[in-house]
Design a protein around this motif. Structure first.
Motif, PDB file in Angstrom:
ATOM      1  N   GLN A  55     -29.746  34.181 -39.650  1.00  0.00           N
ATOM      2  CA  GLN A  55     -28.357  33.967 -39.254  1.00  0.00           C
ATOM      3  C   GLN A  55     -28.104  32.474 -39.039  1.00  0.00           C
ATOM      4  OE1 GLN A  55     -24.994  33.912 -38.807  1.00  0.00           O
ATOM      5  NE2 GLN A  55     -25.139  36.015 -38.043  1.00  0.00           N
ATOM      6  N   PRO A  56     -27.245  31.851 -39.850  1.00  0.00           N
ATOM      7  CA  PRO A  56     -26.983  30.421 -39.676  1.00  0.00           C
ATOM      8  C   PRO A  56     -26.042  30.129 -38.511  1.00  0.00           C
ATOM      9  CG  PRO A  56     -25.670  31.268 -41.488  1.00  0.00           C
ATOM     10  CD  PRO A  56     -26.548  32.400 -41.018  1.00  0.00           C
ATOM     11  N   ARG A  57     -25.316  31.140 -38.078  1.00  0.00           N
ATOM     12  CA  ARG A  57     -24.343  30.923 -37.021  1.00  0.00           C
ATOM     13  C   ARG A  57     -25.032  30.939 -35.663  1.00  0.00           C
ATOM     14  NH1 ARG A  57     -19.092  34.790 -35.805  1.00  0.00           N
ATOM     15  NH2 ARG A  57     -17.982  33.363 -34.435  1.00  0.00           N
ATOM     16  N   LYS A  58     -24.905  29.825 -34.939  1.00  0.00           N
ATOM     17  CA  LYS A  58     -25.556  29.695 -33.638  1.00  0.00           C
ATOM     18  C   LYS A  58     -24.578  29.785 -32.468  1.00  0.00           C
ATOM     19  CE  LYS A  58     -29.247  28.760 -36.017  1.00  0.00           C
ATOM     20  NZ  LYS A  58     -30.228  29.837 -36.256  1.00  0.00           N
ATOM     21  N   HIS A  59     -23.311  29.537 -32.746  1.00  0.00           N
ATOM     22  CA  HIS A  59     -22.315  29.453 -31.673  1.00  0.00           C
ATOM     23  C   HIS A  59     -21.309  30.599 -31.798  1.00  0.00           C
ATOM     24  CE1 HIS A  59     -23.757  25.435 -30.541  1.00  0.00           C
ATOM     25  NE2 HIS A  59     -23.932  25.265 -31.834  1.00  0.00           N
ATOM     26  N   PHE A  60     -21.195  31.379 -30.743  1.00  0.00           N
ATOM     27  CA  PHE A  60     -20.252  32.488 -30.704  1.00  0.00           C
ATOM     28  C   PHE A  60     -19.298  32.279 -29.534  1.00  0.00           C
ATOM     29  CE2 PHE A  60     -23.837  34.041 -33.051  1.00  0.00           C
ATOM     30  CZ  PHE A  60     -23.327  34.941 -33.972  1.00  0.00           C
ATOM     31  N   ASP A  61     -18.039  32.610 -29.750  1.00  0.00           N
ATOM     32  CA  ASP A  61     -17.017  32.444 -28.717  1.00  0.00           C
ATOM     33  C   ASP A  61     -17.194  33.532 -27.655  1.00  0.00           C
ATOM     34  OD1 ASP A  61     -14.579  32.572 -27.224  1.00  0.00           O
ATOM     35  OD2 ASP A  61     -13.581  31.447 -28.824  1.00  0.00           O
ATOM     36  N   GLU A 134     -15.595  31.740 -43.165  1.00  0.00           N
ATOM     37  CA  GLU A 134     -15.342  30.464 -42.488  1.00  0.00           C
ATOM     38  C   GLU A 134     -15.716  30.549 -41.009  1.00  0.00           C
ATOM     39  OE1 GLU A 134     -11.317  29.364 -43.298  1.00  0.00           O
ATOM     40  OE2 GLU A 134     -11.750  28.865 -45.380  1.00  0.00           O
ATOM     41  N   ASP A 135     -16.847  31.238 -40.726  1.00  0.00           N
ATOM     42  CA  ASP A 135     -17.310  31.396 -39.358  1.00  0.00           C
ATOM     43  C   ASP A 135     -18.232  30.275 -38.908  1.00  0.00           C
ATOM     44  OD1 ASP A 135     -15.942  33.710 -38.815  1.00  0.00           O
ATOM     45  OD2 ASP A 135     -17.561  35.057 -39.351  1.00  0.00           O
ATOM     46  N   LEU A 136     -18.677  29.427 -39.845  1.00  0.00           N
ATOM     47  CA  LEU A 136     -19.652  28.395 -39.511  1.00  0.00           C
ATOM     48  C   LEU A 136     -18.985  27.047 -39.244  1.00  0.00           C
ATOM     49  CD1 LEU A 136     -22.377  29.087 -42.244  1.00  0.00           C
ATOM     50  CD2 LEU A 136     -22.292  29.979 -39.916  1.00  0.00           C
ATOM     51  N   VAL A 187     -19.718  17.146 -33.457  1.00  0.00           N
ATOM     52  CA  VAL A 187     -19.103  17.880 -34.577  1.00  0.00           C
ATOM     53  C   VAL A 187     -18.981  19.353 -34.211  1.00  0.00           C
ATOM     54  CG1 VAL A 187     -19.322  18.514 -37.008  1.00  0.00           C
ATOM     55  CG2 VAL A 187     -20.035  16.237 -36.263  1.00  0.00           C
ATOM     56  N   VAL A 188     -20.050  19.913 -33.647  1.00  0.00           N
ATOM     57  CA  VAL A 188     -20.041  21.322 -33.227  1.00  0.00           C
ATOM     58  C   VAL A 188     -18.933  21.573 -32.215  1.00  0.00           C
ATOM     59  CG1 VAL A 188     -21.355  23.116 -32.012  1.00  0.00           C
ATOM     60  CG2 VAL A 188     -22.495  21.663 -33.701  1.00  0.00           C
ATOM     61  N   ASN A 189     -18.722  20.604 -31.315  1.00  0.00           N
ATOM     62  CA  ASN A 189     -17.713  20.734 -30.256  1.00  0.00           C
ATOM     63  C   ASN A 189     -16.298  20.398 -30.738  1.00  0.00           C
ATOM     64  OD1 ASN A 189     -19.852  21.328 -28.575  1.00  0.00           O
ATOM     65  ND2 ASN A 189     -19.952  19.288 -27.670  1.00  0.00           N
ATOM     66  N   ASN A 190     -16.164  20.107 -32.041  1.00  0.00           N
ATOM     67  CA  ASN A 190     -14.861  19.738 -32.625  1.00  0.00           C
ATOM     68  C   ASN A 190     -14.289  18.456 -32.019  1.00  0.00           C
ATOM     69  OD1 ASN A 190     -14.639  21.960 -34.428  1.00  0.00           O
ATOM     70  ND2 ASN A 190     -14.064  23.281 -32.713  1.00  0.00           N
ATOM     71  N   GLU A 191     -15.169  17.589 -31.557  1.00  0.00           N
ATOM     72  CA  GLU A 191     -14.727  16.302 -31.018  1.00  0.00           C
ATOM     73  C   GLU A 191     -14.646  15.243 -32.117  1.00  0.00           C
ATOM     74  OE1 GLU A 191     -16.580  16.465 -26.529  1.00  0.00           O
ATOM     75  OE2 GLU A 191     -17.955  16.148 -28.200  1.00  0.00           O
ATOM     76  N   LEU A 192     -15.396  15.460 -33.182  1.00  0.00           N
ATOM     77  CA  LEU A 192     -15.372  14.568 -34.341  1.00  0.00           C
ATOM     78  C   LEU A 192     -15.176  15.393 -35.605  1.00  0.00           C
ATOM     79  CD1 LEU A 192     -18.393  12.189 -33.557  1.00  0.00           C
ATOM     80  CD2 LEU A 192     -15.961  11.633 -33.345  1.00  0.00           C
ATOM     81  N   SER A 193     -14.356  14.864 -36.508  1.00  0.00           N
ATOM     82  CA  SER A 193     -14.105  15.572 -37.764  1.00  0.00           C
ATOM     83  C   SER A 193     -15.103  15.136 -38.830  1.00  0.00           C
ATOM     84  CB  SER A 193     -12.686  15.267 -38.251  1.00  0.00           C
ATOM     85  OG  SER A 193     -12.610  13.906 -38.684  1.00  0.00           O
ATOM     86  N   MET A 194     -15.066  15.821 -39.965  1.00  0.00           N
ATOM     87  CA  MET A 194     -15.923  15.449 -41.091  1.00  0.00           C
ATOM     88  C   MET A 194     -15.623  14.024 -41.534  1.00  0.00           C
ATOM     89  SD  MET A 194     -18.178  17.638 -42.121  1.00  0.00           S
ATOM     90  CE  MET A 194     -18.407  17.215 -43.845  1.00  0.00           C
ATOM     91  N   GLY A 195     -14.349  13.634 -41.496  1.00  0.00           N
ATOM     92  CA  GLY A 195     -13.975  12.282 -41.881  1.00  0.00           C
ATOM     93  C   GLY A 195     -14.598  11.240 -40.975  1.00  0.00           C
TER      94      GLY A 195
END
Length: 295
Positions: A55-61, A134-136, A187-195
């Protein structure tokens, strides 16, 4: 469709489903839209089901898991999970949110469908299903690609073909794993984008990456601002221009050295006269009139 026919669709090498929507194929099986042999349907003890090791998904809401658990308490589990036989008990193929929520809701047993997948199929299905849903997050996706490359020996181009992505996309995602762990977490925390992180990757020093990442977060910098900041840091700094020495100073130094019998240096708007011991100092001072006659 018999069990063997169903597995053929998801068959050897998954050749039958690459290019199709994997998540829909699995969902059809779970929801009964794709016929499964009755012997494959059963109820399984939740304690006997191990998480999917691939399972590649490590973070669940946690909030969403709790909402699902509350719903399960009222209505039960409608959609079976997919499992495969393990040495002890079963391994989960898909349905981890349902399994977690069922445990949280206090259920002892949940509906399941037994599938016959090998480890390669398990690994590819786990990654493909999550990507298509798009769960990852970006880091989980990159780690999933890296695992497939290491475990199954795929080249980037081959992997890109199997998951329906461009080779450039796979290469760019894998580059994220070169980021320091702290930046990956942003990145995981959505504090930084891919850009943002693509710009950071052009820095060579991991500490600089961390510093710029922190600055970008604290100051809410745009991607363009981070790109400009990194570009300025990467540009070579001009060497300080050395001021040419006045050739006349060399002549003056030689004349003074000859007069005082010791080394003299003229530099930075000052004259430095070397001496050796008190007697030598007194000698130099007498020559320049630096001693009172009473001394």
């Amino acid at each position: 469709m018999a069990k063997k026919e169903n597995n053929a669709r998801l068959g050897k090498g998954l050749s039958a489903i690459f290019g199709e929507d994997v998540s829909n194929v699995l969902e059809d099986i779970q929801q009964g839209k794709s016929e499964v042999h009755e012997d494959s349907k059963f109820e399984v003890d939740v304690k006997d089901v191990k998480p999917n090791p691939y399972q590649p998904r490590k973070h669940f809401d946690d909030d969403k898991i709790q909402e699902l658990a509350d719903s399960i308490k009222l209505h039960g589990v409608f959609t079976p999970i997919l499992v495969k036989k393990a040495v002890k008990g079963y391994e989960l193929i898909t349905g981890e949110r349902r399994l977690r929520a069922s445990k949280l809701a206090g259920l002892k047993r949940i509906p399941a469908i037994l599938m016959d997948f090998d480890d390669q199929q398990m690994m590819e299905i786990a990654l493909l299903e999550n990507i298509q849903r798009e769960d990852l997050n970006a880091i989980e996706e990159a780690q999933g690609y890296e695992k497939l490359i290491k475990k199954l020996g795929y080249k980037q181009e081959e992997l890109a073909h199997r998951i329906g992505k461009s080779r450039e996309h796979v290469a760019n995602m894998l580059r994220l794993l070169k980021l320091p762990a702290s930046v990956q977490q942003h990145v995981v925390n959505n504090e930084l984008s891919m850009g943002h992180v693509r710009a950071l990757l052009s820095l060579k020093d991991p500490k600089l990456m961390e510093e710029v990442a922190q600055k970008a977060i604290q100051l809410h910098l745009s991607v363009r601002a981070v790109e400009t900041l990194v570009k300025n840091m990467n540009e070579p700094k001009p060497e300080p221009v050395k001021k040419e020495r006045d050739v006349n100073l060399d002549q003056v130094e030689k004349r003074l050295q000859s007069r005082f019998g010791t080394k003299v240096k003229i530099d930075e708007k000052q004259i430095v006269i070397k001496y050796h011991g008190n007697d030598d100092l007194n000698r130099v001072l007498e020559m320049i009139g630096g001693l009172d006659e009473e001394m």
